[in-house]
Design a protein around this motif. Structure first.
Motif: not given
Length: 192
Positions: A85-90, A176-179
């Protein structure tokens, strides 16, 4: 006139770099994570095999690149998810909406753990109710109610959408919504 046109084309310079976001993709085995990511990347889904550890795939969009770390969903692998999980942004969480009641309950429990995990709880979530093209698929509103997303995810940024590999454009729109949520996060002022 011709010189001006060529100068405009050749001297414009490279386009600005697209931002890159690191996203973790989780879900139980058989939820369709690998198939969805392969379809988004315009790869063949004919020879898909279950992910036995993890894989990383760069998925390009017009306005960003998502570096998606897909984690296998088998029971013997799930216990190691948090190490990645570390470093994840979404987060992308894929649910098999046509699975058995027991698998749906297991998926619900995993999503609840992810939404409350210290490294993920502040990140935007894209929750995909996959296999919507299957006759036994539960509709998205039923998934939303069963997973208790309204009370559990209150105050969090999340999207719940139906998906299937048969309609990659809908899947693309969900990403695209997630972005957009990731970009909004970038635009937030830093807290000191």
């Amino acid at each position: 006139m011709e010189f001006l046109c060529l100068r405009t084309l050749c001297c414009k310079g490279p386009p600005p770099p697209r931002p890159e976001y690191d996203v973790v993709c989780i879900g139980l085995a058989g939820s369709g994570k690998t198939s969805l990511l392969s379809r988004l990347s315009s790869e063949s889904t004919d020879t898909i095999v279950p992910t036995t550890g993890f894989s990383i795939k760069a998925v390009g969009f017009q306005n960003a690149i998502l570096n998606v770390k897909e984690l296998g969903g088998a029971d013997h692998i799930k216990k190691y998810w948090s190490r990645y999980y570390q470093g994840s942004q979404g987060v992308v969480f894929v649910v098999n909406s046509a699975c058995s009641p027991a698998e749906l309950e297991a998926s619900r429990a995993e999503l609840h753990l992810a939404l409350q995990h210290p490294q993920l709880c502040t990140l935007p979530f894209l929750i995909l109710a996959n296999h919507q093209d299957q006759p036994a698929a539960r509709p998205v509103p039923e998934i939303k109610k069963y997973f208790e997303l309204e009370p559990l995810a209150r105050g969090k940024r999340w999207i719940l959408a139906g998906s299937s590999t048969a309609d990659v454009e809908d899947v693309r729109q969900s990403f695209i919504q997630l972005i957009s949520l990731l970009e909004d996060r970038d635009a937030e002022p830093a807290r000191i």
